[in-house]
Design a protein around this motif. Sequence first.
Motif, mmCIF file in Angstrom:
data_model
loop_
_atom_site.group_PDB
_atom_site.id
_atom_site.type_symbol
_atom_site.label_atom_id
_atom_site.label_comp_id
_atom_site.label_asym_id
_atom_site.label_seq_id
_atom_site.Cartn_x
_atom_site.Cartn_y
_atom_site.Cartn_z
ATOM 1 N N ALA A 193 60.640 41.976 -7.487
ATOM 2 C CA ALA A 193 59.115 41.626 -7.636
ATOM 3 C C ALA A 193 57.639 42.553 -6.749
ATOM 4 O O ALA A 193 56.876 42.997 -7.271
ATOM 5 N N ARG A 194 58.271 41.804 -5.597
ATOM 6 C CA ARG A 194 56.902 42.374 -5.238
ATOM 7 C C ARG A 194 56.726 44.175 -4.034
ATOM 8 O O ARG A 194 56.448 44.382 -4.360
ATOM 9 N N GLU A 195 59.104 44.516 -4.805
ATOM 10 C CA GLU A 195 58.172 46.416 -4.180
ATOM 11 C C GLU A 195 56.874 46.531 -5.598
ATOM 12 O O GLU A 195 57.450 47.911 -5.306
ATOM 13 N N LEU A 196 56.905 46.255 -6.275
ATOM 14 C CA LEU A 196 56.798 46.572 -7.989
ATOM 15 C C LEU A 196 55.054 45.938 -7.803
ATOM 16 O O LEU A 196 54.432 47.496 -8.436
ATOM 17 N N ALA A 197 54.444 45.294 -6.521
ATOM 18 C CA ALA A 197 52.861 45.179 -6.566
ATOM 19 C C ALA A 197 52.554 46.288 -5.825
ATOM 20 O O ALA A 197 51.248 46.765 -6.317
ATOM 21 N N PRO A 198 53.078 47.376 -5.575
ATOM 22 C CA PRO A 198 51.829 48.818 -4.935
ATOM 23 C C PRO A 198 52.338 49.763 -6.342
ATOM 24 O O PRO A 198 51.000 51.142 -6.533
ATOM 25 N N GLU A 199 53.251 49.419 -6.834
ATOM 26 C CA GLU A 199 52.706 50.035 -9.162
ATOM 27 C C GLU A 199 52.041 49.164 -9.773
ATOM 28 O O GLU A 199 51.494 49.583 -10.428
ATOM 29 N N GLY A 200 51.166 48.306 -9.544
ATOM 30 C CA GLY A 200 50.607 47.831 -9.481
ATOM 31 C C GLY A 200 50.810 47.045 -10.778
ATOM 32 O O GLY A 200 49.931 46.193 -11.240
ATOM 33 N N LEU A 201 52.202 46.459 -10.646
ATOM 34 C CA LEU A 201 52.389 45.235 -11.208
ATOM 35 C C LEU A 201 52.645 43.784 -10.868
ATOM 36 O O LEU A 201 53.109 43.822 -9.604
ATOM 37 N N THR A 202 51.549 43.260 -11.208
ATOM 38 C CA THR A 202 51.593 41.452 -10.751
ATOM 39 C C THR A 202 52.894 40.505 -10.607
ATOM 40 O O THR A 202 52.997 40.832 -12.387
ATOM 41 N N LEU A 203 52.690 39.922 -10.391
ATOM 42 C CA LEU A 203 53.866 39.175 -11.384
ATOM 43 C C LEU A 203 54.241 38.481 -12.972
ATOM 44 O O LEU A 203 55.076 38.289 -13.296
ATOM 45 N N PRO A 204 53.236 38.003 -12.862
ATOM 46 C CA PRO A 204 52.793 37.452 -14.576
ATOM 47 C C PRO A 204 53.247 38.617 -14.905
ATOM 48 O O PRO A 204 53.501 38.821 -16.309
ATOM 49 N N GLU A 205 52.520 40.245 -15.126
ATOM 50 C CA GLU A 205 53.232 41.516 -15.484
ATOM 51 C C GLU A 205 54.166 41.351 -15.578
ATOM 52 O O GLU A 205 54.953 42.169 -16.767
ATOM 53 N N VAL A 206 55.356 41.572 -14.539
ATOM 54 C CA VAL A 206 56.962 41.282 -14.100
ATOM 55 C C VAL A 206 57.114 40.738 -15.373
ATOM 56 O O VAL A 206 58.516 41.370 -16.531
ATOM 57 N N ARG A 207 56.765 39.024 -15.619
ATOM 58 C CA ARG A 207 57.425 38.262 -16.957
ATOM 59 C C ARG A 207 57.056 38.994 -17.585
ATOM 60 O O ARG A 207 57.782 39.137 -18.510
ATOM 61 N N THR A 208 56.190 39.341 -17.783
ATOM 62 C CA THR A 208 55.489 40.375 -19.463
ATOM 63 C C THR A 208 56.283 41.397 -19.497
ATOM 64 O O THR A 208 57.013 41.219 -20.931
ATOM 65 N N LYS A 209 56.808 42.029 -18.380
ATOM 66 C CA LYS A 209 57.561 42.969 -19.521
ATOM 67 C C LYS A 209 58.974 42.564 -19.637
ATOM 68 O O LYS A 209 59.609 43.288 -20.681
ATOM 69 N N ILE A 210 59.366 42.074 -18.908
ATOM 70 C CA ILE A 210 60.614 41.110 -18.867
ATOM 71 C C ILE A 210 61.121 40.575 -20.771
ATOM 72 O O ILE A 210 61.644 41.149 -21.251
ATOM 73 N N ARG A 211 60.004 39.535 -20.545
ATOM 74 C CA ARG A 211 60.039 39.476 -21.592
ATOM 75 C C ARG A 211 60.131 39.732 -23.416
ATOM 76 O O ARG A 211 60.514 40.101 -24.065
ATOM 77 N N GLU A 212 58.722 41.034 -22.935
ATOM 78 C CA GLU A 212 59.067 42.081 -24.152
ATOM 79 C C GLU A 212 60.616 42.583 -24.688
ATOM 80 O O GLU A 212 60.352 43.373 -25.695
ATOM 81 N N THR A 213 60.480 43.525 -22.885
ATOM 82 C CA THR A 213 62.015 43.836 -23.305
ATOM 83 C C THR A 213 63.174 43.597 -23.725
ATOM 84 O O THR A 213 64.011 44.071 -24.463
ATOM 85 N N LEU A 214 63.380 42.361 -23.093
ATOM 86 C CA LEU A 214 64.441 41.291 -23.545
ATOM 87 C C LEU A 214 64.406 41.104 -25.890
ATOM 88 O O LEU A 214 64.784 41.264 -25.874
#
Length: 337
Positions: A272-293
Motif C-alpha cells: 500500500a505504501r508503494e502505491l502512495a507515489p502513484e497518488g493512491l492513499t490507503l482509503p483509496e486502496v480500500r475503495t479500489k479493492i472493494r470495487e474490484t472484488l
Amino acid sequence: MTTRRTSHTAGVAAPADVAYRIVADVTSWPVHFPPTVHAVRLSGDDREERIRIWALANGALRTWVSVRRLDPAARTVEFEQAEPAAPVAAMGGAWRVEDDGDGGCRVELAHHYAAVGDDPEALALIDRAVESNSTAELDALRRAAEGAADPADLTLEFSDAEVIDGSVDDAYDFVNACDRWPERLPHVLRVELTEDEPGLQLMEMDTRSPDGSAHTTASGRVCVPGDRIVYKQTTVPPVMRTHNGEWTFRPDPGGGVRVTSRHTVVIDPDAARELAPEGLTLPEVRTKIRETLGANSRATLRAAKAHAEAHKEAHKGPRREARKEAHAEAGRERSGK
C-alpha cells in the motif's frame, strides 16, 4: 510405529499475550496462517476443544479433526489429531509462547507424528509438509502479532447479496461448478479445477477487472452442498496480504434463496505504501479493492440468479403438464371412463 519429533521456533517482537491469543483462536487462522483454508470449533470451550481444520499440505487440500487443550496461564496449546488423514497415522504437538523479558516473546511449535505403515515415502512427505507449514505459520504469526497495532483500516470486510427466485440447489450448483465459469461469466478468462476429494477444490483462475487489467489467483475451496462454499486465495494480487471469502445459501423469508458473497481482506501495508507515489492513499486502496472484488461478486450473483431462475422456469412446463394429466386421469376415474 516410528514416531518422528520436530521443533520450530521464532522470535516475535510483540507481547506474549498477543501471540498466544492468535494461536488460541483457531477460527482466525484462515486470515493469519497461509496453509489454513477454513477452521471451526466442533465442540468444547476455551480450555479444551474439538476442532476441524481444512489446510493445504504439499499442494493438496486436506482436512482433519484435532483435540486441543489450552492453558492461557502457561500460554500453551497442546493438540492431537483425532481423525488423521492418510498418509498420517498419528500427529500431535504443542504451541508454547514465552515472554522474552524484553517486550517480545519466543514461540515454539513442536510436532510428533508417524506415517501409515511406517512407509518411508509417506514419512518423507509428512516431513516436508510439517517443515513447510510450520515455517509458514510461525512467520505468519510473527507478522500478525507484530502488526496487531496497525490501524484497523488494513482489514476490509464486506458482502454483496442477491435474492433468487429459484432453488438452493440450483444456486449452489452454479457457484460450485466454477470450472464452467469461463463460459458463464464474462470477467472469468480461465479456470483450472482439481477436486480429488468431493467438496475439496483447488482452483486457479484468470479474471479481468473493471479497469481492464487481468489477474491470476489460486484458491482452496471447502464446499458444503446447499449450505456454503468457503475459500482462501493462496495466490493473491500484490496489494493484499490475505483474501478469504465465503458464499452462503439461505432460504429467504420472502421466498426463494438469498445468496451472499462475503470477503475479508488484509491489505499488505508495504504494498500500500508503494502505491502512495502513484497518488493512491490507503482509503483509496480500500475503495479500489472493494470495487474490484465487489464487481466480480455481483456479476457472479447476477449470473447465478439468471441460471437458477431459468432452470426453475424450464421445469414449470413439464410440471404443469404433469398436473393437467393427473387432473384429467382423476376426472376419468370419477366418470368411470
